[in-house]
Design a protein around this motif. Structure first.
Motif, short mmCIF file in Angstrom:
data_model
loop_
_atom_site.label_atom_id
_atom_site.label_comp_id
_atom_site.label_asym_id
_atom_site.label_seq_id
_atom_site.Cartn_x
_atom_site.Cartn_y
_atom_site.Cartn_z
N LEU A 1 0.84 -1.19 0.00
CA LEU A 1 0.00 0.00 0.00
C LEU A 1 0.88 1.25 0.00
O LEU A 1 1.86 1.33 0.73
CB LEU A 1 -0.91 0.02 1.23
CG LEU A 1 -1.86 -1.18 1.41
CD1 LEU A 1 -2.70 -0.99 2.66
CD2 LEU A 1 -2.74 -1.36 0.21
N SER A 2 0.52 2.21 -0.83
CA SER A 2 1.28 3.46 -0.89
C SER A 2 0.33 4.63 -0.70
O SER A 2 -0.80 4.63 -1.19
CB SER A 2 1.99 3.59 -2.24
OG SER A 2 1.06 3.63 -3.30
N LEU A 3 0.79 5.64 0.03
CA LEU A 3 0.00 6.82 0.35
C LEU A 3 0.67 8.04 -0.24
O LEU A 3 1.87 8.26 -0.01
CB LEU A 3 -0.16 6.96 1.86
CG LEU A 3 -1.06 8.09 2.36
CD1 LEU A 3 -2.51 7.82 1.99
CD2 LEU A 3 -0.91 8.27 3.87
N VAL A 274 -10.36 -0.36 4.20
CA VAL A 274 -9.48 0.66 4.77
C VAL A 274 -10.34 1.74 5.43
O VAL A 274 -11.48 1.97 5.07
CB VAL A 274 -8.58 1.28 3.67
CG1 VAL A 274 -9.43 1.99 2.62
CG2 VAL A 274 -7.57 2.24 4.26
N GLY A 275 -9.75 2.41 6.44
CA GLY A 275 -10.40 3.55 7.08
C GLY A 275 -11.48 3.13 8.05
O GLY A 275 -11.62 1.97 8.44
N PRO A 305 -0.50 1.19 5.21
CA PRO A 305 0.45 2.18 4.69
C PRO A 305 1.11 2.94 5.83
O PRO A 305 0.68 2.88 6.99
CB PRO A 305 -0.43 3.09 3.84
CG PRO A 305 -1.77 3.00 4.46
CD PRO A 305 -1.90 1.59 4.96
N GLU A 306 2.09 3.68 5.50
CA GLU A 306 2.77 4.52 6.50
C GLU A 306 1.98 5.82 6.63
O GLU A 306 2.18 6.77 5.87
CB GLU A 306 4.22 4.79 6.07
CG GLU A 306 5.03 5.52 7.12
CD GLU A 306 6.49 5.68 6.72
OE1 GLU A 306 7.19 6.48 7.37
OE2 GLU A 306 6.92 5.01 5.76
N TRP A 307 1.08 5.83 7.61
CA TRP A 307 0.22 7.00 7.77
C TRP A 307 1.04 8.22 8.18
O TRP A 307 1.98 8.12 8.97
CB TRP A 307 -0.84 6.74 8.83
CG TRP A 307 -1.74 5.56 8.55
CD1 TRP A 307 -1.80 4.40 9.24
CD2 TRP A 307 -2.71 5.45 7.51
NE1 TRP A 307 -2.74 3.56 8.71
CE2 TRP A 307 -3.32 4.18 7.64
CE3 TRP A 307 -3.13 6.30 6.47
CZ2 TRP A 307 -4.33 3.74 6.77
CZ3 TRP A 307 -4.14 5.86 5.62
CH2 TRP A 307 -4.72 4.60 5.77
N LEU A 348 -4.70 6.77 -1.62
CA LEU A 348 -4.15 5.51 -1.13
C LEU A 348 -4.25 4.50 -2.26
O LEU A 348 -5.35 4.19 -2.73
CB LEU A 348 -4.93 5.02 0.10
CG LEU A 348 -4.53 3.65 0.64
CD1 LEU A 348 -3.09 3.67 1.16
CD2 LEU A 348 -5.49 3.19 1.72
N ARG A 349 -3.12 4.00 -2.69
CA ARG A 349 -3.07 2.99 -3.75
C ARG A 349 -2.76 1.63 -3.14
O ARG A 349 -1.74 1.48 -2.48
CB ARG A 349 -2.04 3.36 -4.81
CG ARG A 349 -2.42 4.62 -5.61
CD ARG A 349 -1.39 4.92 -6.69
NE ARG A 349 -1.83 6.00 -7.55
CZ ARG A 349 -1.62 7.28 -7.32
NH1 ARG A 349 -0.96 7.64 -6.23
NH2 ARG A 349 -2.05 8.19 -8.16
#
Length: 528
Positions: A1-3, A274-275, A305-307, A348-349
């Motif tokens: 996951l990428s942000l 997510v979320g 992901p790295e929030w 968010l991907r």
């Protein structure tokens, strides 16, 4: 996951909690702002153009035969296809909140009818339903199932206002859970049927639902009555034989206690959750992978992901599925104390960067997800209304001018939103169409008193028939305040007096005098 943060967002305050995203031919469209649209974009639908981490909003258009579609927040939304493998589809939109905080019970079908390089035109139709019609609500879901070659829409959950008979002055606008009924909607025949299942005891809202063939999985959701987030996982199976449909419900283990979560599809059988929220003030930063295969569902915790620190420390967040494994997430701008009323957005991907490059267009899955804050606990719920417009001269993705709020006229003082009379009740924040000819602004008529001034037809208590007659006839109109004054100031019409012709006196007839001899001669002849 990428942000990845969207670094430049034009007028991000237009996107508020409760919005929805629609996808037509790879283009993502925004629907559901918090205020009434202005004249530059009366449809209230915008194209979201995201390039080089910059988000631009451009107006969309409706066909002339479209009905009026009010901006709705927290509606139920999904795609409708004639069959599971069809390429063409339209969107179902049901319920939601209007900018006046009224709840809608209407259902709309929205489809793409025309597409050019500079303009996309949609058709929006309101569907009339009979039978067990669902009451007005928000925070619910709608899905489409396919069974035995037939399709049916399934509606569940949501919240509504307390019935009028149960309201009190202190809690006039309080909301309650809708009954946990399952509604089957047949658009072909326009009928609804409700089902009460023993497994569904409590009403749910802001839950997640995923449809697969003839099965719908429901997880999470918030119950106002118990103030809990359900850990149950429900499996609804809908069988559509020639006779009456059969609806069954099974409670499965392995559910997730969450509300307002977002689900996005990453492959044919895989989804990412997510979320959402664990509680009213605790966000859920954990992600899950959902796999649907061979009639079974498996939910496992996946890498998060790295929030960013801003996301971690903010109390609320919101967003919506963009399709193809991408999610648009937003956080309130007040946390950064930079621009008031502005929100900041991230993409968010849930797929690798190489796969993202291959998928240039973004599509949306059929399953409906809730993309809201936890209902009434969100601070945005009672915040100031937001209004917007956009220049509708071009729809070209590269060359079109984006909306700039500074370019919009102040319609609160001029134009259609004036105070036309002492009893004027037309307000830009609360106005809704009154006449069938109105779309995004109130009907007005010119009063011919003095130099002339404009008044709202609704404030003058004009019927629609009279309004149409006055607009077509070439006559002067005077408003309620000046109609009596105008009558008093009018000069009486000059009456033309008819001249009477004098009667001519009668002429006296001339008589001849006869002599005595003549008379005797006349009588003699008369008696002979």
């Amino acid at each position: 996951l990428s942000l990845q943060m969207v670094s430049t967002v034009t007028n991000s305050s237009l996107l508020q909690p409760g919005f929805s995203l629609l996808n037509f031919d790879g283009h993502v469209f925004f629907f559901g702002q918090k205020g009434w649209p202005k004249r530059s974009c009366p449809t209230g639908v915008f194209l979201l153009d995201i390039k080089q981490n910059e988000l631009k909003m451009k107006p969309a258009f409706f066909s002339k035969d479209s009905c009026y579609l009010p901006p709705l927040r927290y509606p139920a939304l999904c795609t409708l296809r004639c069959d599971a493998k069809a390429d063409e589809y339209q969107y179902i939109i049901h319920g939601g909140k209007t900018p006046n905080n009224d709840l809608s019970d209407k259902i709309y079908l929205m489809s793409l009818v025309s597409k050019t390089s500079k303009k996309m035109t949609f058709q929006c139709i309101e569907k009339d339903l009979g039978g067990d019609v669902p009451e007005a609500r928000y925070g619910h879901t709608i899905n489409v199932v396919h069974s035995r070659g037939k399709s049916m829409s399934v509606l569940f959950g949501g919240r509504s206002y307390t019935p009028l008979a149960q309201r009190t002055t202190e809690k006039w606008n309080s909301v309650v859970d809708c009954l946990p009924s399952v509604f089957l909607i047949d658009f072909e025949f326009g009928c609804c049927t409700s089902y009460i299942l023993p497994e569904l005891q409590d009403g749910l809202s802001f839950h997640v639902s995923i449809a697969r063939d003839d099965t719908i999985y429901i997880l999470g959701g918030h119950s106002l009555q118990n103030n809990t987030r359900s850990p149950n996982l429900y499996k609804l199976k809908i069988d559509l034989p020639l006779g009456s449909p059969a609806v069954t419900c099974t409670i499965l283990p392995g559910g997730v206690s969450v509300s307002s979560a977002i689900v996005t599809q990453t492959s044919d059988t895989e989804f990412v959750l997510v979320g959402g929220y664990h509680s009213d003030n605790q966000k859920r930063l954990v992600c899950n992978t959902i796999v649907l295969e061979d009639g079974k569902i498996e939910i496992v915790e996946s890498e998060s992901p790295e929030w960013t620190p801003d996301i971690k420390h903010c109390r609320t967040w919101f967003g919506c599925d963009m399709g193809k494994g991408s999610v648009l997430l937003g956080i309130p701008g007040a946390n950064k104390q930079l621009i008031p009323d502005a929100n900041y957005f991230y993409i968010l991907r849930c797929k690798g960067m190489e796969e993202d490059k291959e998928d240039e267009s973004i599509t949306q899955i059929c399953s409906q997800t809730s993309s809201e804050d936890p209902g009434d606990s969100t601070p945005f719920e009672d915040s100031e209304e937001f209004f917007f417009s956009a220049e509708a001269n071009s729809f070209d993705i590269d060359n079109a001018d984006t909306y700039n709020e500074d370019d919009e006229e102040d319609e609160s003082e001029t134009g259609y939103w004036i105070t036309c009379c002492a009893s004027c009740n037309i307000d830009i924040n609360t106005w809704v169409p009154f006449y069938s000819t109105e779309l995004n602004k109130p009907a007005m008529i010119l009063c011919s008193s003095g130099a002339g001034h404009w008044v709202h037809a609704q404030c003058m208590d004009l019927s629609e028939t009279m309004l149409l007659r006055l607009s077509e006839a070439n006559v002067k109109y005077f408003c309620n305040e000046h109609v009596d004054l105008n009558k008093g100031l009018q000069t009486p019409k000059k009456v033309v007096c008819l001249k009477k012709q004098p009667m001519k006196p009668l002429r006296k007839k001339k008589t001849m005098k006869l002599s005595t001899s003549t008379k005797k001669s006349f009588l003699r002849r008369l008696f002979e």
